[in-house]
Design an enzyme around this catalytic site. Structure first.
Site, PDB file in Angstrom:
ATOM      1  CG  HIS A  79       9.339 -15.113 -34.077  1.00  0.00           C
ATOM      2  ND1 HIS A  79       7.752 -15.463 -34.475  1.00  0.00           N
ATOM      3  CD2 HIS A  79      10.028 -16.040 -34.776  1.00  0.00           C
ATOM      4  CE1 HIS A  79       7.840 -16.298 -35.388  1.00  0.00           C
ATOM      5  NE2 HIS A  79       8.968 -16.783 -35.882  1.00  0.00           N
TER       6      HIS A  79
ATOM      7  CG  HIS B  86      10.939 -14.589 -39.484  1.00  0.00           C
ATOM      8  ND1 HIS B  86      11.488 -15.508 -40.509  1.00  0.00           N
ATOM      9  CD2 HIS B  86      10.504 -15.400 -38.682  1.00  0.00           C
ATOM     10  CE1 HIS B  86      10.816 -16.634 -40.065  1.00  0.00           C
ATOM     11  NE2 HIS B  86       9.978 -16.689 -39.029  1.00  0.00           N
TER      12      HIS B  86
ATOM     13  NE  ARG C 154       0.960  -3.734 -34.205  1.00  0.00           N
ATOM     14  CZ  ARG C 154       1.591  -3.478 -33.132  1.00  0.00           C
ATOM     15  NH1 ARG C 154       2.141  -4.559 -32.355  1.00  0.00           N
ATOM     16  NH2 ARG C 154       1.775  -2.302 -32.918  1.00  0.00           N
ATOM     17  CG  ASP C 155       3.460 -13.663 -36.626  1.00  0.00           C
ATOM     18  OD1 ASP C 155       4.412 -14.172 -36.633  1.00  0.00           O
ATOM     19  OD2 ASP C 155       2.300 -14.479 -37.015  1.00  0.00           O
TER      20      ASP C 155
HETATM   21  P1  AMP Z   1       8.580 -19.018 -38.464  1.00  0.00           P
HETATM   22  O1  AMP Z   1       7.406 -20.093 -38.052  1.00  0.00           O
HETATM   23  O2  AMP Z   1       9.741 -18.821 -37.385  1.00  0.00           O
HETATM   24  O3  AMP Z   1       9.058 -19.425 -39.841  1.00  0.00           O
HETATM   25  O4  AMP Z   1       7.500 -17.834 -38.422  1.00  0.00           O
HETATM   26  C1  AMP Z   1       6.980 -17.392 -39.390  1.00  0.00           C
HETATM   27  C2  AMP Z   1       5.987 -16.344 -39.032  1.00  0.00           C
HETATM   28  O5  AMP Z   1       5.400 -15.675 -40.145  1.00  0.00           O
HETATM   29  C3  AMP Z   1       4.790 -16.995 -38.223  1.00  0.00           C
HETATM   30  O6  AMP Z   1       4.529 -16.680 -37.036  1.00  0.00           O
HETATM   31  C4  AMP Z   1       3.474 -16.504 -39.198  1.00  0.00           C
HETATM   32  O7  AMP Z   1       2.404 -15.985 -38.415  1.00  0.00           O
HETATM   33  C5  AMP Z   1       4.276 -15.333 -39.755  1.00  0.00           C
HETATM   34  N1  AMP Z   1       3.637 -14.845 -41.042  1.00  0.00           N
HETATM   35  C6  AMP Z   1       3.563 -15.574 -42.114  1.00  0.00           C
HETATM   36  N2  AMP Z   1       2.817 -14.961 -43.105  1.00  0.00           N
HETATM   37  C7  AMP Z   1       2.743 -13.736 -42.594  1.00  0.00           C
HETATM   38  C8  AMP Z   1       2.190 -12.272 -43.139  1.00  0.00           C
HETATM   39  N3  AMP Z   1       1.808 -12.337 -44.559  1.00  0.00           N
HETATM   40  N4  AMP Z   1       2.517 -11.214 -42.306  1.00  0.00           N
HETATM   41  C9  AMP Z   1       2.669 -11.372 -41.152  1.00  0.00           C
HETATM   42  N5  AMP Z   1       3.016 -12.437 -40.555  1.00  0.00           N
HETATM   43  C10 AMP Z   1       3.290 -13.638 -41.325  1.00  0.00           C
END
Ligand code: AMP
Length: 114
Positions: free
Chosen positions: A102, A100, A29-30
């Site tokens: 989403h 990743h 989960r994000d």
């Molecule tokens: P992006 O902006 O497409 O690179 O997405 C990165 C995502 O990773 C964001 O939605 C963050 O909220 C999420 N994120 C960052 N660190 C963590 C973590 N430790 N656990 C879960 N999600 C994370």
């Protein structure tokens, strides 16, 4: 990549709320959810961006989408609908440089995305 936060999650070095795992892919989960369901599906192997994929990664990327499909069903959003997004590089909003996907759902989605 020892400094990569998603590599650390993949190795169990930092915690995450895991929802799916297999030998090549994991999903959690994000931390900052943008929808009632917001899950990140990642390859275990470090690949920084979509620009770094090569032909040999075709099966792996398919596996990310197959995992997303399965998780969407498990989360109860397969029929109502969901969105999959992969941001590539800073201009598209990428902040974590480990590929990743989403998986977002559980609310209506607008188009075009911001
Ligand atoms: P992006 O902006 O497409 O690179 O997405 C990165 C995502 O990773 C964001 O939605 C963050 O909220 C999420 N994120 C960052 N660190 C963590 C973590 N430790 N656990 C879960 N999600 C994370």
């Amino acid at each position: 990549m020892s400094e990569c936060i998603f590599c650390k999650i993949a190795k169990g070095e930092i915690p995450a709320e895991m929802v799916y795992e297999n030998d090549q892919v994991l999903a959690f989960r994000d931390l900052n959810p943008q929808a009632p369901v917001h899950i990140l599906v990642i390859p275990r192997r470090h690949i920084a961006t979509l620009n770094d994929l090569d032909e040999g990664d075709a099966d792996l990327m398919g596996r990310l989408y197959l995992a997303a499909k399965r998780i969407a069903a498990d989360e109860g959003i397969a029929e109502s609908g969901y969105r999959t997004v992969i941001n590539c590089n800073a201009g598209a909003g990428q902040t974590v440089f480990h590929v990743h996907l989403h998986l977002l759902g559980g609310r209506p989605m607008g188009w075009p995305p911001g």
